[in-house]
Scaffold this motif. Structure first.
Motif, mmCIF file in Angstrom:
data_model
loop_
_atom_site.group_PDB
_atom_site.id
_atom_site.type_symbol
_atom_site.label_atom_id
_atom_site.label_comp_id
_atom_site.label_asym_id
_atom_site.label_seq_id
_atom_site.Cartn_x
_atom_site.Cartn_y
_atom_site.Cartn_z
ATOM 1 N N THR A 31 -0.308 -1.465 -0.788
ATOM 2 C CA THR A 31 0.323 -1.313 -2.108
ATOM 3 C C THR A 31 -0.094 -0.030 -2.814
ATOM 4 O OG1 THR A 31 -1.436 -2.649 -3.134
ATOM 5 C CG2 THR A 31 0.571 -3.813 -2.427
ATOM 6 N N TYR A 32 -1.008 0.728 -2.217
ATOM 7 C CA TYR A 32 -1.449 1.991 -2.814
ATOM 8 C C TYR A 32 -0.353 3.037 -2.630
ATOM 9 C CZ TYR A 32 -4.172 6.298 -3.424
ATOM 10 O OH TYR A 32 -4.621 7.533 -3.827
ATOM 11 N N GLY A 33 0.090 3.625 -3.725
ATOM 12 C CA GLY A 33 1.170 4.596 -3.664
ATOM 13 C C GLY A 33 0.865 5.768 -2.754
ATOM 14 N N GLY A 34 -0.390 6.212 -2.741
ATOM 15 C CA GLY A 34 -0.768 7.331 -1.885
ATOM 16 C C GLY A 34 -0.574 7.008 -0.416
ATOM 17 N N PHE A 35 -0.947 5.789 -0.014
ATOM 18 C CA PHE A 35 -0.748 5.399 1.379
ATOM 19 C C PHE A 35 0.735 5.276 1.694
ATOM 20 C CE2 PHE A 35 0.083 2.101 4.537
ATOM 21 C CZ PHE A 35 -0.512 2.699 5.641
ATOM 22 N N GLN A 36 1.519 4.712 0.786
ATOM 23 C CA GLN A 36 2.947 4.557 1.030
ATOM 24 C C GLN A 36 3.612 5.914 1.231
ATOM 25 O OE1 GLN A 36 4.193 2.345 -2.410
ATOM 26 N NE2 GLN A 36 3.406 0.399 -1.635
ATOM 27 N N ARG A 37 3.223 6.899 0.438
ATOM 28 C CA ARG A 37 3.796 8.248 0.588
ATOM 29 C C ARG A 37 3.365 8.868 1.915
ATOM 30 N NH1 ARG A 37 2.280 7.652 -4.825
ATOM 31 N NH2 ARG A 37 4.090 7.678 -6.223
ATOM 32 N N LEU A 38 2.101 8.679 2.295
ATOM 33 C CA LEU A 38 1.622 9.181 3.575
ATOM 34 C C LEU A 38 2.393 8.539 4.725
ATOM 35 C CD1 LEU A 38 -0.710 10.774 5.133
ATOM 36 C CD2 LEU A 38 -1.828 8.544 5.275
ATOM 37 N N ALA A 39 2.587 7.217 4.656
ATOM 38 C CA ALA A 39 3.269 6.494 5.733
ATOM 39 C C ALA A 39 4.717 6.950 5.867
ATOM 40 C CB ALA A 39 3.193 4.991 5.467
ATOM 41 N N ARG A 40 5.405 7.164 4.753
ATOM 42 C CA ARG A 40 6.802 7.627 4.815
ATOM 43 C C ARG A 40 6.885 9.017 5.459
ATOM 44 N NH1 ARG A 40 7.407 5.044 -0.347
ATOM 45 N NH2 ARG A 40 6.973 7.012 -1.407
ATOM 46 N N ARG A 41 5.888 9.826 5.188
ATOM 47 C CA ARG A 41 5.907 11.206 5.667
ATOM 48 C C ARG A 41 5.585 11.303 7.156
ATOM 49 N NH1 ARG A 41 2.070 13.781 1.945
ATOM 50 N NH2 ARG A 41 3.624 13.117 0.444
ATOM 51 N N HIS A 42 4.719 10.409 7.629
ATOM 52 C CA HIS A 42 4.198 10.562 8.985
ATOM 53 C C HIS A 42 4.344 9.287 9.811
ATOM 54 C CE1 HIS A 42 2.604 14.453 7.891
ATOM 55 N NE2 HIS A 42 1.836 13.945 6.946
ATOM 56 N N TRP A 43 5.410 8.531 9.598
ATOM 57 C CA TRP A 43 5.532 7.250 10.286
ATOM 58 C C TRP A 43 5.696 7.427 11.803
ATOM 59 C CZ3 TRP A 43 9.853 6.034 13.155
ATOM 60 C CH2 TRP A 43 10.987 6.798 12.937
ATOM 61 N N LYS A 44 6.322 8.506 12.228
ATOM 62 C CA LYS A 44 6.479 8.714 13.675
ATOM 63 C C LYS A 44 5.119 8.936 14.343
ATOM 64 C CE LYS A 44 11.198 10.549 13.760
ATOM 65 N NZ LYS A 44 12.053 11.704 14.112
ATOM 66 N N TYR A 45 4.272 9.741 13.698
ATOM 67 C CA TYR A 45 2.929 9.971 14.225
ATOM 68 C C TYR A 45 2.166 8.650 14.272
ATOM 69 C CZ TYR A 45 -1.869 11.790 14.475
ATOM 70 O OH TYR A 45 -3.178 12.035 14.838
ATOM 71 N N GLY A 46 2.245 7.877 13.198
ATOM 72 C CA GLY A 46 1.542 6.602 13.150
ATOM 73 C C GLY A 46 2.026 5.639 14.211
ATOM 74 N N LEU A 47 3.334 5.603 14.423
ATOM 75 C CA LEU A 47 3.881 4.720 15.453
ATOM 76 C C LEU A 47 3.374 5.112 16.841
ATOM 77 C CD1 LEU A 47 5.801 2.393 16.154
ATOM 78 C CD2 LEU A 47 7.651 4.077 16.309
#
Length: 391
Positions: free
Chosen positions: A289-305
């Motif tokens: 629910t942390y906005g900073g993490f949500q923005r990071l995840a949207r930006r780099h979801w392919k890397y995370g996957l």
């Protein structure tokens, strides 16, 4: 007599306590650690590398304190009979498209005053006969040590100097002049927060709003089976992606002669989530629910996957290792544990790239101290203590 309470018995907290006692022999210094041994988390779960300081922007705290810290760490190890080795490191480009990044890394290293050398693929194989690359950067001053042993030596020196290391005591409250633990109340004139994975929560408990939130990332390791360790002489790293603080899956010959491969980087489901099955719903909810993490995840979801896929697939993990040493296969690897990196993330979703130290009148909060914090720990301690004295 000045009273100091240091929260966190990892390598940075212990180094700060030691430095306080060296500079102020009459001070009352107490380290509070919730675990039953020093260095139980990040200190005892990392890859044990003595970093030379290649990766960090010249002039940054990481660059300055890593360069100073590695020399101090070597001196400390020699003084306290802690084994270490200077093995050297190869940072390898496995494709021609990576050579530009490798040259930029060479420039950065030279900007930090580090002796490095660009080598050809043939020269790289003279150093690491089984490596695959089109070119590499040789960093001869990189080494290896057991930071768990360093933490024990630091704790022993603190007690010899008259300080206290209180283990198995969790901080439950912080007042204007008192730290309350599960066992006692400790009065302080100055509080130093080196709580690592919980440093932002300790800051909030002390009445300081942390400018960034700690997000835990788990790094999982494998190790080479005993009959394959001869394939790696020292340290072999890929060229890092400059968008991320993670250095990629690499090979490290440890101080005990084993060779570790890893780590990957996946979101941990608890701040001390060393495996997928360790879930703390409250901590996970706070991350998601942390906005900073949500923005990071949207930006780099392919890397995370991609990192999650590599975590769940031994075949994919082994393929990453084989990019560096093609002779290694999935059959050559066995599990070797994991660590959790306490990475501070800003509200805008950017990663805090440098060490982050916040000071108030009577408090110091170390709010971002991932790698190379272990290498830099003695220099971080000197920096903190000398700045407090000058304030």
């Amino acid at each position: 007599m000045t009273r100091y309470v240091v929260i966190g018995g990892g390598i940075v907290g212990l180094a700060v306590a030691r430095q306080l006692l060296l500079d102020q022999p009459d001070a009352e210094v107490t380290v509070v650690e919730k675990e039953e041994r020093p260095g139980a988390h990040q200190t005892g779960h990392n890859s044990g590398v003595l970093h030379a300081g290649v990766y960090y922007p010249p002039g940054s705290l990481k660059a300055r304190l890593c360069r100073a810290g590695v020399a101090q760490m070597i001196d400390f190890c020699e003084e306290h009979d802690v084994p270490y080795a200077i093995t050297g490191k190869l940072i390898v480009a496995t494709a021609a498209g990576q050579l530009g990044r490798l040259r930029a890394l060479e420039e950065r290293a030279r900007g930090n005053g580090i002796t490095v050398r660009m080598v050809t693929a043939h020269e790289a194989r003279e150093l690491e006969p089984h490596v695959a690359c089109v070119g590499a950067l040789h960093v001869p001053s990189t080494g290896i040590v057991d930071y768990g042993r360093v933490a024990l030596a630091l704790a022993g020196q603190i007690e010899k100097l008259g300080g206290q290391v209180r283990l198995g005591e969790q901080v439950t409250d912080i007042r204007s002049d008192t730290v309350v633990t599960t066992a006692r109340e400790l009065r302080y004139d100055t509080l130093i927060n080196c709580a690592g994975l919980y440093s932002d929560r300790i800051a909030a408990l002390a009445g300081v709003a942390p400018p960034a939130r700690i997000i835990p990332f788990r790094g999982e390791y494998a190790q080479l089976k005993a009959h394959r360790t001869d394939l790696v002489r020292g340290l072999i790293y890929p060229v890092p992606d400059p968008r991320f603080p993670f250095l990629g899956v690499h090979l490290t010959r440890m101080i005990d002669g084993t060779v570790h491969a890893g780590p990957n980087a996946v979101l941990a489901l608890a701040r001390e989530g060393y495996r997928w099955s360790k879930i703390r719903p409250g901590e996970l909810a706070a991350t998601l629910t942390y906005g900073g993490f949500q923005r990071l995840a949207r930006r780099h979801w392919k890397y995370g996957l991609g990192e999650v896929t590599r975590s769940l697939s031994r075949r994919r993990f082994a393929a990453s290792v084989a990019q560096l040493v093609p002779e290694l296969t999935r059959a050559d690897l066995e599990p070797a544990g994991s660590g959790v990196r306490a990475q501070a993330i800003n509200p805008d979703g950017s990663l805090v790239d440098d060490f982050l130290i916040v000071r108030t009148h009577r408090q110091v909060h170390v709010l971002n101290a991932p790698s190379p914090a272990a290498t830099s720990s003695l220099a971080i301690a000197r920096h903190i203590v000398r700045e407090m004295a000058a304030a």
